[in-house]
Design a protein around this motif. Sequence first.
Motif, PDB file in Angstrom:
ATOM      1  N   ASP A 186      -3.833  -8.104 -58.750  1.00 54.63           N
ATOM      2  CA  ASP A 186      -3.411  -8.179 -57.354  1.00 54.63           C
ATOM      3  C   ASP A 186      -1.935  -8.553 -57.250  1.00 54.63           C
ATOM      4  OD1 ASP A 186      -3.910 -10.792 -58.204  1.00 54.63           O
ATOM      5  OD2 ASP A 186      -4.858 -11.410 -56.326  1.00 54.63           O
ATOM      6  N   GLN A 187      -1.448  -9.384 -58.181  1.00 52.10           N
ATOM      7  CA  GLN A 187      -0.019  -9.706 -58.197  1.00 52.10           C
ATOM      8  C   GLN A 187       0.807  -8.478 -58.558  1.00 52.10           C
ATOM      9  OE1 GLN A 187       0.820 -13.107 -60.686  1.00 52.10           O
ATOM     10  NE2 GLN A 187      -0.723 -14.369 -59.665  1.00 52.10           N
ATOM     11  N   MET A 188       0.337  -7.703 -59.545  1.00 47.51           N
ATOM     12  CA  MET A 188       1.059  -6.495 -59.932  1.00 47.51           C
ATOM     13  C   MET A 188       1.074  -5.472 -58.802  1.00 47.51           C
ATOM     14  SD  MET A 188       2.543  -6.783 -62.805  1.00 47.51           S
ATOM     15  CE  MET A 188       3.003  -5.080 -62.999  1.00 47.51           C
ATOM     16  N   GLU A 189      -0.047  -5.339 -58.098  1.00 49.90           N
ATOM     17  CA  GLU A 189      -0.110  -4.386 -56.987  1.00 49.90           C
ATOM     18  C   GLU A 189       0.835  -4.797 -55.870  1.00 49.90           C
ATOM     19  OE1 GLU A 189      -1.478  -1.064 -54.641  1.00 49.90           O
ATOM     20  OE2 GLU A 189      -1.009  -1.521 -56.713  1.00 49.90           O
ATOM     21  N   ALA A 190       0.866  -6.080 -55.541  1.00 52.24           N
ATOM     22  CA  ALA A 190       1.788  -6.566 -54.508  1.00 52.24           C
ATOM     23  C   ALA A 190       3.233  -6.296 -54.920  1.00 52.24           C
ATOM     24  CB  ALA A 190       1.567  -8.059 -54.267  1.00 52.24           C
ATOM     25  N   LEU A 191       3.554  -6.571 -56.170  1.00 51.53           N
ATOM     26  CA  LEU A 191       4.907  -6.335 -56.674  1.00 51.53           C
ATOM     27  C   LEU A 191       5.256  -4.850 -56.666  1.00 51.53           C
ATOM     28  CD1 LEU A 191       7.116  -8.210 -57.766  1.00 51.53           C
ATOM     29  CD2 LEU A 191       6.320  -7.657 -60.059  1.00 51.53           C
ATOM     30  N   ARG A 192       4.297  -4.014 -57.050  1.00 54.18           N
ATOM     31  CA  ARG A 192       4.529  -2.566 -57.043  1.00 54.18           C
ATOM     32  C   ARG A 192       4.812  -2.075 -55.627  1.00 54.18           C
ATOM     33  NH1 ARG A 192       2.184   2.056 -55.773  1.00 54.18           N
ATOM     34  NH2 ARG A 192       0.292   1.072 -55.017  1.00 54.18           N
ATOM     35  N   LEU A 193       4.006  -2.503 -54.681  1.00 54.28           N
ATOM     36  CA  LEU A 193       4.187  -2.041 -53.303  1.00 54.28           C
ATOM     37  C   LEU A 193       5.526  -2.481 -52.727  1.00 54.28           C
ATOM     38  CD1 LEU A 193       0.581  -2.677 -51.945  1.00 54.28           C
ATOM     39  CD2 LEU A 193       1.672  -0.453 -52.299  1.00 54.28           C
ATOM     40  N   VAL A 194       5.886  -3.747 -52.954  1.00 54.11           N
ATOM     41  CA  VAL A 194       7.106  -4.301 -52.346  1.00 54.11           C
ATOM     42  C   VAL A 194       8.358  -3.899 -53.120  1.00 54.11           C
ATOM     43  CG1 VAL A 194       8.305  -6.444 -51.742  1.00 54.11           C
ATOM     44  CG2 VAL A 194       5.857  -6.219 -51.284  1.00 54.11           C
ATOM     45  N   ASP A 195       8.365  -4.122 -54.420  1.00 54.20           N
ATOM     46  CA  ASP A 195       9.589  -3.918 -55.204  1.00 54.20           C
ATOM     47  C   ASP A 195       9.790  -2.496 -55.700  1.00 54.20           C
ATOM     48  OD1 ASP A 195      10.081  -6.566 -54.785  1.00 54.20           O
ATOM     49  OD2 ASP A 195       9.691  -7.211 -56.833  1.00 54.20           O
ATOM     50  N   GLU A 203       7.757   0.475 -54.579  1.00 50.48           N
ATOM     51  CA  GLU A 203       7.568   1.447 -53.494  1.00 50.48           C
ATOM     52  C   GLU A 203       8.455   1.159 -52.279  1.00 50.48           C
ATOM     53  OE1 GLU A 203       5.662   4.182 -53.768  1.00 50.48           O
ATOM     54  OE2 GLU A 203       5.128   3.584 -55.811  1.00 50.48           O
ATOM     55  N   GLY A 204       9.034  -0.037 -52.205  1.00 45.99           N
ATOM     56  CA  GLY A 204       9.934  -0.378 -51.108  1.00 45.99           C
ATOM     57  C   GLY A 204       9.246  -0.683 -49.789  1.00 45.99           C
ATOM     58  N   LYS A 205       7.969  -1.007 -49.850  1.00 47.02           N
ATOM     59  CA  LYS A 205       7.236  -1.354 -48.627  1.00 47.02           C
ATOM     60  C   LYS A 205       7.663  -2.737 -48.164  1.00 47.02           C
ATOM     61  CE  LYS A 205       4.216   2.134 -49.078  1.00 47.02           C
ATOM     62  NZ  LYS A 205       4.522   3.362 -48.426  1.00 47.02           N
ATOM     63  N   SER A 206       7.583  -2.968 -46.864  1.00 44.15           N
ATOM     64  CA  SER A 206       7.818  -4.320 -46.364  1.00 44.15           C
ATOM     65  C   SER A 206       6.611  -5.166 -46.734  1.00 44.15           C
ATOM     66  CB  SER A 206       7.994  -4.311 -44.847  1.00 44.15           C
ATOM     67  OG  SER A 206       6.755  -4.015 -44.203  1.00 44.15           O
ATOM     68  N   GLN A 207       6.764  -6.474 -46.660  1.00 46.51           N
ATOM     69  CA  GLN A 207       5.627  -7.345 -46.952  1.00 46.51           C
ATOM     70  C   GLN A 207       4.493  -7.103 -45.960  1.00 46.51           C
ATOM     71  OE1 GLN A 207       6.994 -11.398 -47.203  1.00 46.51           O
ATOM     72  NE2 GLN A 207       8.049 -11.045 -49.145  1.00 46.51           N
ATOM     73  N   ILE A 208       4.825  -6.806 -44.731  1.00 47.58           N
ATOM     74  CA  ILE A 208       3.803  -6.526 -43.717  1.00 47.58           C
ATOM     75  C   ILE A 208       3.053  -5.243 -44.054  1.00 47.58           C
ATOM     76  CG2 ILE A 208       3.441  -5.935 -41.281  1.00 47.58           C
ATOM     77  CD1 ILE A 208       5.798  -7.864 -40.662  1.00 47.58           C
ATOM     78  N   GLU A 209       3.782  -4.196 -44.463  1.00 40.29           N
ATOM     79  CA  GLU A 209       3.139  -2.938 -44.851  1.00 40.29           C
ATOM     80  C   GLU A 209       2.251  -3.124 -46.080  1.00 40.29           C
ATOM     81  OE1 GLU A 209       6.377   0.479 -43.597  1.00 40.29           O
ATOM     82  OE2 GLU A 209       6.847  -0.794 -45.332  1.00 40.29           O
ATOM     83  N   ALA A 210       2.767  -3.852 -47.071  1.00 45.65           N
ATOM     84  CA  ALA A 210       1.996  -4.094 -48.291  1.00 45.65           C
ATOM     85  C   ALA A 210       0.743  -4.903 -47.983  1.00 45.65           C
ATOM     86  CB  ALA A 210       2.854  -4.809 -49.329  1.00 45.65           C
ATOM     87  N   ALA A 211       0.869  -5.873 -47.096  1.00 45.28           N
ATOM     88  CA  ALA A 211      -0.285  -6.689 -46.704  1.00 45.28           C
ATOM     89  C   ALA A 211      -1.360  -5.832 -46.047  1.00 45.28           C
ATOM     90  CB  ALA A 211       0.158  -7.805 -45.770  1.00 45.28           C
ATOM     91  N   ALA A 212      -0.934  -4.915 -45.185  1.00 44.74           N
ATOM     92  CA  ALA A 212      -1.896  -4.029 -44.514  1.00 44.74           C
ATOM     93  C   ALA A 212      -2.595  -3.123 -45.531  1.00 44.74           C
ATOM     94  CB  ALA A 212      -1.183  -3.195 -43.451  1.00 44.74           C
ATOM     95  N   ILE A 213      -1.855  -2.619 -46.492  1.00 45.82           N
ATOM     96  CA  ILE A 213      -2.433  -1.742 -47.519  1.00 45.82           C
ATOM     97  C   ILE A 213      -3.462  -2.502 -48.350  1.00 45.82           C
ATOM     98  CG2 ILE A 213      -1.918  -0.492 -49.667  1.00 45.82           C
ATOM     99  CD1 ILE A 213       0.799   0.271 -48.298  1.00 45.82           C
TER     100      ILE A 213
END
Length: 109
Positions: free
Chosen positions: A33-42, A44-54
């Motif tokens: 879950d940490q790797m997925e959060a990092l992948r989405l934010v860092d 893929e360039g998603k905002s934290q809000i977008e990553a949280a929704a995903i």
Amino acid sequence: MKGRTTRNICFAIENRKFSCQDVSKASVVIPSDQMEALRLVDVEGKSQIEAAAIMGISRGTIQRLCIKARKAIATSLIYGYDIVILLVRLLQYVITAISRVCASTGKRE
């Protein structure tokens, strides 16, 4: 043009090349879950809000997951530790998602 500011570096860097070849060294474990959060934010360039929704979690949780993952990766790079990605939490998410689907359809798992 402004000159470059001198930066104080208080840690002697011993590992100039990252390599996962020394089995005698410790490993850093990063849950999926940490790797997925990092992948989405860092990555893929998603905002934290977008990553949280995903991921279906709060923005604060995304922030904490990214902080922990970045710290683990930095520790690995500085000390030359292997990185091990733990898939347990990913399996927990899949099981939870399946349970929700089954509960909404009235079917048993």
